[in-house]
Design a protein around this motif. Structure first.
Motif, PDB file in Angstrom:
ATOM      1  N   LEU A   1       0.821  -1.210   0.000  1.00  0.00           N
ATOM      2  CA  LEU A   1       0.000   0.000   0.000  1.00  0.00           C
ATOM      3  C   LEU A   1       0.857   1.262   0.000  1.00  0.00           C
ATOM      4  O   LEU A   1       0.563   2.225  -0.712  1.00  0.00           O
ATOM      5  N   SER A   2       1.922   1.275   0.792  1.00  0.00           N
ATOM      6  CA  SER A   2       2.788   2.463   0.812  1.00  0.00           C
ATOM      7  C   SER A   2       3.464   2.662  -0.538  1.00  0.00           C
ATOM      8  O   SER A   2       3.656   3.801  -0.985  1.00  0.00           O
ATOM      9  N   SER A   3       3.781   1.543  -1.241  1.00  0.00           N
ATOM     10  CA  SER A   3       4.402   1.634  -2.570  1.00  0.00           C
ATOM     11  C   SER A   3       3.460   2.266  -3.577  1.00  0.00           C
ATOM     12  O   SER A   3       3.853   3.156  -4.341  1.00  0.00           O
ATOM     13  N   VAL A   4       2.207   1.826  -3.587  1.00  0.00           N
ATOM     14  CA  VAL A   4       1.263   2.367  -4.562  1.00  0.00           C
ATOM     15  C   VAL A   4       0.880   3.809  -4.223  1.00  0.00           C
ATOM     16  O   VAL A   4       0.668   4.639  -5.112  1.00  0.00           O
ATOM     17  N   LEU A   5       0.832   4.144  -2.946  1.00  0.00           N
ATOM     18  CA  LEU A   5       0.560   5.535  -2.552  1.00  0.00           C
ATOM     19  C   LEU A   5       1.702   6.455  -2.972  1.00  0.00           C
ATOM     20  O   LEU A   5       1.470   7.591  -3.413  1.00  0.00           O
ATOM     21  N   SER A   6       2.938   5.962  -2.854  1.00  0.00           N
ATOM     22  CA  SER A   6       4.099   6.741  -3.311  1.00  0.00           C
ATOM     23  C   SER A   6       4.043   6.961  -4.817  1.00  0.00           C
ATOM     24  O   SER A   6       4.378   8.046  -5.316  1.00  0.00           O
ATOM     25  N   ALA A   7       3.602   5.937  -5.546  1.00  0.00           N
ATOM     26  CA  ALA A   7       3.447   6.066  -7.007  1.00  0.00           C
ATOM     27  C   ALA A   7       2.371   7.096  -7.344  1.00  0.00           C
ATOM     28  O   ALA A   7       2.520   7.869  -8.300  1.00  0.00           O
ATOM     29  N   CYS A   8       1.306   7.128  -6.563  1.00  0.00           N
ATOM     30  CA  CYS A   8       0.245   8.133  -6.765  1.00  0.00           C
ATOM     31  C   CYS A   8       0.798   9.544  -6.558  1.00  0.00           C
ATOM     32  O   CYS A   8       0.403  10.484  -7.253  1.00  0.00           O
ATOM     33  N   SER A   9       1.703   9.703  -5.584  1.00  0.00           N
ATOM     34  CA  SER A   9       2.330  11.010  -5.345  1.00  0.00           C
ATOM     35  C   SER A   9       3.155  11.440  -6.545  1.00  0.00           C
ATOM     36  O   SER A   9       3.102  12.595  -6.973  1.00  0.00           O
ATOM     37  N   LYS A  10       3.925  10.492  -7.098  1.00  0.00           N
ATOM     38  CA  LYS A  10       4.792  10.813  -8.239  1.00  0.00           C
ATOM     39  C   LYS A  10       3.998  11.183  -9.481  1.00  0.00           C
ATOM     40  O   LYS A  10       4.382  12.069 -10.241  1.00  0.00           O
ATOM     41  N   THR A  11       2.874  10.484  -9.699  1.00  0.00           N
ATOM     42  CA  THR A  11       2.060  10.748 -10.898  1.00  0.00           C
ATOM     43  C   THR A  11       1.038  11.857 -10.669  1.00  0.00           C
ATOM     44  O   THR A  11       0.353  12.266 -11.599  1.00  0.00           O
ATOM     45  N   GLU A  12       0.941  12.307  -9.401  1.00  0.00           N
ATOM     46  CA  GLU A  12      -0.044  13.327  -9.003  1.00  0.00           C
ATOM     47  C   GLU A  12      -1.477  12.842  -9.220  1.00  0.00           C
ATOM     48  O   GLU A  12      -2.378  13.627  -9.522  1.00  0.00           O
ATOM     49  N   TRP A  13      -1.682  11.544  -9.022  1.00  0.00           N
ATOM     50  CA  TRP A  13      -3.033  10.974  -9.076  1.00  0.00           C
ATOM     51  C   TRP A  13      -3.617  11.038  -7.661  1.00  0.00           C
ATOM     52  O   TRP A  13      -3.797  10.033  -6.981  1.00  0.00           O
ATOM     53  N   PHE A  14      -3.920  12.262  -7.245  1.00  0.00           N
ATOM     54  CA  PHE A  14      -4.336  12.483  -5.860  1.00  0.00           C
ATOM     55  C   PHE A  14      -5.730  11.914  -5.568  1.00  0.00           C
ATOM     56  O   PHE A  14      -6.005  11.482  -4.452  1.00  0.00           O
ATOM     57  N   ASP A  15      -6.614  11.919  -6.569  1.00  0.00           N
ATOM     58  CA  ASP A  15      -7.961  11.353  -6.360  1.00  0.00           C
ATOM     59  C   ASP A  15      -7.890   9.855  -6.072  1.00  0.00           C
ATOM     60  O   ASP A  15      -8.573   9.348  -5.173  1.00  0.00           O
ATOM     61  N   LEU A  16      -7.045   9.146  -6.846  1.00  0.00           N
ATOM     62  CA  LEU A  16      -6.864   7.713  -6.606  1.00  0.00           C
ATOM     63  C   LEU A  16      -6.250   7.491  -5.225  1.00  0.00           C
ATOM     64  O   LEU A  16      -6.625   6.552  -4.505  1.00  0.00           O
ATOM     65  N   GLY A  17      -5.318   8.364  -4.848  1.00  0.00           N
ATOM     66  CA  GLY A  17      -4.697   8.259  -3.537  1.00  0.00           C
ATOM     67  C   GLY A  17      -5.717   8.378  -2.418  1.00  0.00           C
ATOM     68  O   GLY A  17      -5.650   7.648  -1.421  1.00  0.00           O
ATOM     69  N   GLN A  18      -6.687   9.288  -2.601  1.00  0.00           N
ATOM     70  CA  GLN A  18      -7.751   9.437  -1.595  1.00  0.00           C
ATOM     71  C   GLN A  18      -8.618   8.177  -1.513  1.00  0.00           C
ATOM     72  O   GLN A  18      -9.034   7.762  -0.430  1.00  0.00           O
ATOM     73  N   GLU A  19      -8.894   7.568  -2.673  1.00  0.00           N
ATOM     74  CA  GLU A  19      -9.671   6.317  -2.679  1.00  0.00           C
ATOM     75  C   GLU A  19      -8.904   5.210  -1.944  1.00  0.00           C
ATOM     76  O   GLU A  19      -9.485   4.430  -1.176  1.00  0.00           O
ATOM     77  N   LEU A  20      -7.611   5.155  -2.180  1.00  0.00           N
ATOM     78  CA  LEU A  20      -6.788   4.150  -1.497  1.00  0.00           C
ATOM     79  C   LEU A  20      -6.734   4.410   0.004  1.00  0.00           C
ATOM     80  O   LEU A  20      -6.641   3.477   0.799  1.00  0.00           O
TER      81      LEU A  20
END
Length: 438
Positions: free
Chosen positions: A174-193
């Motif tokens: 989970l921390s890996s995919v959240l870090s990837a969301c930060s890099k891609t600036e997919w903040f909406d997906l990050g909130q869902e996660l």
């Protein structure tokens, strides 16, 4: 005796003992070789482990998955230079011969090593041929993709493959995919996660919370970042650094400095990342005296040689218009970092000193450093500000030779320079080429 030597770190005594043992006995007891390899793995003696594996193959010792796992573990996740990469490739080839490409113990470290060496296609190949994957396999692949600039693919592996296969993620996944969301600036997906974090009961996991703080900080959602931060049962330097650097980057200098005091109250000493972030705050708000205090702290703490610290301190003196101190500091840094040269180009551009700017620019080439997409624009802006169009045209020639004529950032500065001084045909040609690229 051999096990005693290995456990007590007397690896060379263990190696001599292994050489003296009867070959027939050694061949039968492959476990002895594995014990020796585990000792090399603990001490991160990669070349010694590789040589021992080669000897095992020559002596027809029955190598198993633990043999290869120990050899790969000896690299410590760090493959240095072409020689190290060749060793890993040979270990992989031997693992194929022994039919171990389906073993997680062998494949997981292979994925990690190939990824860190930048050989992401090799990492993918190992991952794809791995029949039964565990959470470490998925995390290694996701981290590898993210580290090699393929954060979107990392997210896809998590959402479209890992969850689809019904694999329950660990906090590390989970921390890996959240870090990837930060890099891609997919903040909406990050909130869902973040919602799934609560659902799966990971809201108190340190790694997950740190990733969430970073995600919200980069998205300028400091209310959510602070909320996650305050609810954390335990905080480490990464927790504080994530929020401090986020506040610093977005102009909230006072809050970042307040957080430093709270960090010290929690008995956590600032590290390189903390100090670099706070120096950046001082540069942004123009607080030279406070920045000098952090400079003193960096010297006392032994951080002054860190590349991140060097860049932020130089930026501080330049932004506070203390060019003399900036140059003196620059001369005492490790000047193989082209970023520091770029900062000095900006410094002399600020005061319109074309002579010093050109001297720095020429020195970059003498030092055999490769200019990046910021080196040329920094110099061209100075040419534009003082009207040195002849020098600007010479630099344009170098831009073409080095292949930066297709860079949007460089093209924009060239268009500005030529337009400002009436070379409209040249400016239009660059503009049209830029349009075609887009």
């Amino acid at each position: 005796m051999l096990e005693f030597y290995v456990v007590n770190g007397q690896l060379w005594d263990a190696r001599l003992l292994l050489n003296e043992m009867p070959q027939s006995g050694v061949c039968v007891r492959a476990s002895l070789w594995n014990k020796m390899l585990s000792g090399f793995a603990v001490e991160k003696l990669s070349m010694e482990a590789f040589e021992l594996l080669s000897l095992m193959v020559c002596e027809n010792v029955a190598c198993d998955e633990f043999t290869f796992a120990n050899v790969l573990r000896a690299f410590g996740g760090d493959v240095r230079g072409r020689a190290g990469i060749r060793c890993v490739e040979q270990i992989h080839a031997k693992a194929i011969v022994y039919g171990l490409t389906g073993s997680r113990f062998v494949c997981n470290p292979l994925i990690d090593l190939y990824s860190k060496a930048g050989l992401i296609d090799c990492a993918k190949c190992v991952f794809d041929h791995l029949g039964e994957r565990d959470n470490m396999s998925w995390v290694a692949m996701m981290c590898g993709l993210s580290q090699n600039g393929l954060a979107e693919q990392s997210i896809s592996v998590f959402c479209d493959e890992m969850l689809t296969h019904g694999v329950f993620p660990t906090p590390y996944a989970l921390s890996s995919v959240l870090s990837a969301c930060s890099k891609t600036e997919w903040f909406d997906l990050g909130q869902e996660l973040h919602g799934l974090v609560f659902k799966w009961g990971f809201a108190s996991e340190l790694f997950v919370c740190n990733a969430l703080v970073t995600l919200y900080s980069r998205g300028r959602d400091f209310k959510s970042a602070s909320k996650v931060f305050e609810k954390m049962e335990r905080k480490d330097r990464v927790s504080y650094n994530s929020l401090i650097s986020g506040l610093a980057q977005h102009g909230f200098g006072d809050q970042a400095l307040q957080l430093l005091r709270k960090m010290q109250h929690d008995f956590l000493k600032p590290d390189c990342v903390t100090v670099a972030s706070l120096v950046s705050v001082c540069a942004t708000i123009g607080s030279l005296d406070k920045g000098r205090q952090f400079h003193s702290y960096a010297l006392k703490s032994g951080f002054s040689a860190d590349m991140l610290i060097e860049g932020s301190l130089l930026d501080l003196y330049v932004k506070c218009s203390d060019i003399e101190t900036a140059y003196g500091y620059f001369m005492n840094t490790r000047r193989e970092n082209v970023v520091l040269w770029n900062v000095m180009l900006v410094a002399y551009g600020q005061v319109g000193d074309i002579r010093e700017a050109n001297r720095i620019f020429s020195q970059v080439q003498i030092e055999d450093l490769e200019p990046n997409q910021y080196t040329y624009p920094s110099m061209l802006r100075t040419c534009t500000s003082v009207g040195a169009t002849d020098l600007g045209e010479q630099i344009h020639t170098q831009v073409i030779k080095t292949g930066f004529q297709f860079n949007e950032y460089v093209c924009s500065v060239l268009i500005d320079m030529y337009s400002k001084y009436g070379f409209l045909n040249t400016a239009e040609k660059i503009f049209r080429r830029l349009l075609r690229m887009m």
